[in-house]
Design a protein around this motif. Structure first.
Motif, PDB file in Angstrom:
ATOM      1  N   PHE A 182      64.126  46.342  60.618  1.00  0.00           N
ATOM      2  CA  PHE A 182      64.363  44.970  61.074  1.00  0.00           C
ATOM      3  C   PHE A 182      65.719  44.815  61.756  1.00  0.00           C
ATOM      4  N   VAL A 183      66.758  45.383  61.176  1.00  0.00           N
ATOM      5  CA  VAL A 183      68.082  45.279  61.805  1.00  0.00           C
ATOM      6  C   VAL A 183      68.078  45.985  63.156  1.00  0.00           C
ATOM      7  N   THR A 184      67.487  47.178  63.205  1.00  0.00           N
ATOM      8  CA  THR A 184      67.412  47.933  64.462  1.00  0.00           C
ATOM      9  C   THR A 184      66.585  47.192  65.500  1.00  0.00           C
ATOM     10  N   ALA A 185      65.481  46.598  65.060  1.00  0.00           N
ATOM     11  CA  ALA A 185      64.647  45.819  65.989  1.00  0.00           C
ATOM     12  C   ALA A 185      65.426  44.636  66.559  1.00  0.00           C
ATOM     13  N   GLY A 186      66.217  43.979  65.717  1.00  0.00           N
ATOM     14  CA  GLY A 186      67.042  42.875  66.205  1.00  0.00           C
ATOM     15  C   GLY A 186      68.063  43.323  67.227  1.00  0.00           C
ATOM     16  N   VAL A 187      68.664  44.491  66.995  1.00  0.00           N
ATOM     17  CA  VAL A 187      69.641  45.037  67.953  1.00  0.00           C
ATOM     18  C   VAL A 187      68.948  45.355  69.273  1.00  0.00           C
ATOM     19  N   ILE A 188      67.830  46.053  69.198  1.00  0.00           N
ATOM     20  CA  ILE A 188      67.124  46.462  70.424  1.00  0.00           C
ATOM     21  C   ILE A 188      66.602  45.249  71.183  1.00  0.00           C
ATOM     22  N   LEU A 189      65.952  44.319  70.466  1.00  0.00           N
ATOM     23  CA  LEU A 189      65.429  43.121  71.136  1.00  0.00           C
ATOM     24  C   LEU A 189      66.553  42.259  71.707  1.00  0.00           C
ATOM     25  N   GLY A 190      67.689  42.223  71.023  1.00  0.00           N
ATOM     26  CA  GLY A 190      68.840  41.478  71.551  1.00  0.00           C
ATOM     27  C   GLY A 190      69.437  42.139  72.767  1.00  0.00           C
ATOM     28  N   ALA A 191      69.498  43.474  72.748  1.00  0.00           N
ATOM     29  CA  ALA A 191      70.101  44.203  73.870  1.00  0.00           C
ATOM     30  C   ALA A 191      69.264  44.085  75.143  1.00  0.00           C
ATOM     31  N   GLY A 232      67.317  41.523  75.808  1.00  0.00           N
ATOM     32  CA  GLY A 232      67.188  40.118  76.177  1.00  0.00           C
ATOM     33  C   GLY A 232      65.927  39.434  75.685  1.00  0.00           C
ATOM     34  N   VAL A 233      65.177  40.062  74.803  1.00  0.00           N
ATOM     35  CA  VAL A 233      63.938  39.468  74.303  1.00  0.00           C
ATOM     36  C   VAL A 233      64.213  38.524  73.138  1.00  0.00           C
ATOM     37  N   TYR A 234      65.203  38.834  72.309  1.00  0.00           N
ATOM     38  CA  TYR A 234      65.436  38.042  71.098  1.00  0.00           C
ATOM     39  C   TYR A 234      66.108  36.701  71.382  1.00  0.00           C
ATOM     40  N   LYS A 235      66.830  36.588  72.477  1.00  0.00           N
ATOM     41  CA  LYS A 235      67.538  35.334  72.774  1.00  0.00           C
ATOM     42  C   LYS A 235      66.582  34.139  72.885  1.00  0.00           C
ATOM     43  N   PRO A 236      65.481  34.240  73.639  1.00  0.00           N
ATOM     44  CA  PRO A 236      64.560  33.101  73.672  1.00  0.00           C
ATOM     45  C   PRO A 236      63.921  32.808  72.314  1.00  0.00           C
ATOM     46  N   ILE A 237      63.679  33.853  71.533  1.00  0.00           N
ATOM     47  CA  ILE A 237      63.124  33.654  70.190  1.00  0.00           C
ATOM     48  C   ILE A 237      64.140  32.906  69.333  1.00  0.00           C
ATOM     49  N   ALA A 238      65.408  33.297  69.415  1.00  0.00           N
ATOM     50  CA  ALA A 238      66.473  32.648  68.639  1.00  0.00           C
ATOM     51  C   ALA A 238      66.688  31.210  69.086  1.00  0.00           C
ATOM     52  N   GLU A 239      66.578  30.943  70.365  1.00  0.00           N
ATOM     53  CA  GLU A 239      66.738  29.575  70.856  1.00  0.00           C
ATOM     54  C   GLU A 239      65.573  28.699  70.423  1.00  0.00           C
ATOM     55  N   PHE A 240      64.378  29.262  70.358  1.00  0.00           N
ATOM     56  CA  PHE A 240      63.197  28.501  69.942  1.00  0.00           C
ATOM     57  C   PHE A 240      63.184  28.296  68.424  1.00  0.00           C
ATOM     58  N   GLY A 258      80.412  43.821  67.539  1.00  0.00           N
ATOM     59  CA  GLY A 258      79.369  43.537  66.565  1.00  0.00           C
ATOM     60  C   GLY A 258      79.928  43.068  65.237  1.00  0.00           C
ATOM     61  N   ILE A 259      80.990  43.709  64.806  1.00  0.00           N
ATOM     62  CA  ILE A 259      81.608  43.329  63.535  1.00  0.00           C
ATOM     63  C   ILE A 259      82.219  41.932  63.632  1.00  0.00           C
ATOM     64  N   LEU A 273      66.820  39.453  58.776  1.00  0.00           N
ATOM     65  CA  LEU A 273      67.594  40.639  59.155  1.00  0.00           C
ATOM     66  C   LEU A 273      67.580  40.910  60.656  1.00  0.00           C
ATOM     67  N   THR A 274      66.521  40.526  61.330  1.00  0.00           N
ATOM     68  CA  THR A 274      66.502  40.707  62.777  1.00  0.00           C
ATOM     69  C   THR A 274      67.597  39.878  63.441  1.00  0.00           C
ATOM     70  N   GLY A 275      67.896  38.721  62.868  1.00  0.00           N
ATOM     71  CA  GLY A 275      68.979  37.886  63.376  1.00  0.00           C
ATOM     72  C   GLY A 275      70.333  38.542  63.202  1.00  0.00           C
ATOM     73  N   PHE A 276      70.513  39.271  62.111  1.00  0.00           N
ATOM     74  CA  PHE A 276      71.750  40.024  61.905  1.00  0.00           C
ATOM     75  C   PHE A 276      71.896  41.102  62.980  1.00  0.00           C
ATOM     76  N   GLY A 277      70.824  41.824  63.241  1.00  0.00           N
ATOM     77  CA  GLY A 277      70.858  42.840  64.292  1.00  0.00           C
ATOM     78  C   GLY A 277      71.133  42.229  65.654  1.00  0.00           C
ATOM     79  N   TYR A 278      70.516  41.073  65.911  1.00  0.00           N
ATOM     80  CA  TYR A 278      70.751  40.371  67.174  1.00  0.00           C
ATOM     81  C   TYR A 278      72.219  39.965  67.301  1.00  0.00           C
ATOM     82  N   SER A 279      72.816  39.474  66.211  1.00  0.00           N
ATOM     83  CA  SER A 279      74.237  39.100  66.241  1.00  0.00           C
ATOM     84  C   SER A 279      75.120  40.303  66.544  1.00  0.00           C
ATOM     85  N   LEU A 280      74.791  41.438  65.942  1.00  0.00           N
ATOM     86  CA  LEU A 280      75.552  42.659  66.219  1.00  0.00           C
ATOM     87  C   LEU A 280      75.474  43.035  67.696  1.00  0.00           C
ATOM     88  N   ALA A 281      74.269  43.032  68.247  1.00  0.00           N
ATOM     89  CA  ALA A 281      74.092  43.411  69.655  1.00  0.00           C
ATOM     90  C   ALA A 281      74.776  42.423  70.588  1.00  0.00           C
TER      91      ALA A 281
END
Length: 118
Positions: A35-44, A46-54, A90-91, A63-71
């Motif tokens: 989940f963390v890795t998926a959040g990083v990859i999807l954030g990197a 540009g796929v996770y940003k619209p999901i996070a905004e919605f 990321g930190i 946990l995907t949100g944590f990965g997105y924040s890191l990315a």
């Protein structure tokens, strides 16, 4: 409407985790890393940003949100400070969430007296 969107997005993420736990032989720790890795990859990419905004909190709390924040933090810091930002961004971006998790985990440990599983 915000609550419904958060429930739909967060519920979908949790549903995926539940399916992974029941239908695969993956341990909880491996699913956490996925989940963390998926959040990083999807954030990197540009796929996770619209999901996070919605989904707002429904997307930022799992946990995907944590990965997105890191990315997101790493990308922004690289744009400002160059390659060293990949290590520091990321930190910086996720530090508030990590500090809150440690603090509230400690408070809960004081209240509920945790013990080792038998």
């Amino acid at each position: 409407m915000d609550y419904i969107r958060a429930f739909l997005v967060g519920g979908t993420i949790c549903l995926i985790g539940q399916i992974l736990m029941e239908k695969t032989k993956l341990t909880s720790a491996r699913i956490l890393v996925i989940f963390v890795t998926a959040g990083v990859i999807l954030g990197a990419v540009g796929v996770y940003k619209p999901i996070a905004e919605f989904g707002r909190a429904g997307a930022s709390i799992p946990l995907t949100g944590f990965g997105y924040s890191l990315a997101r933090g790493a990308i922004e810091e690289v744009q400002k400070n160059g390659i060293i930002g990949a290590f520091t961004g990321g930190i910086k971006a996720a530090s508030a969430g990590m500090a809150a998790a440690v603090f509230f985990g400690y408070i809960m440990a004081l209240i509920f007296k945790p013990r080792t599983k038998n």
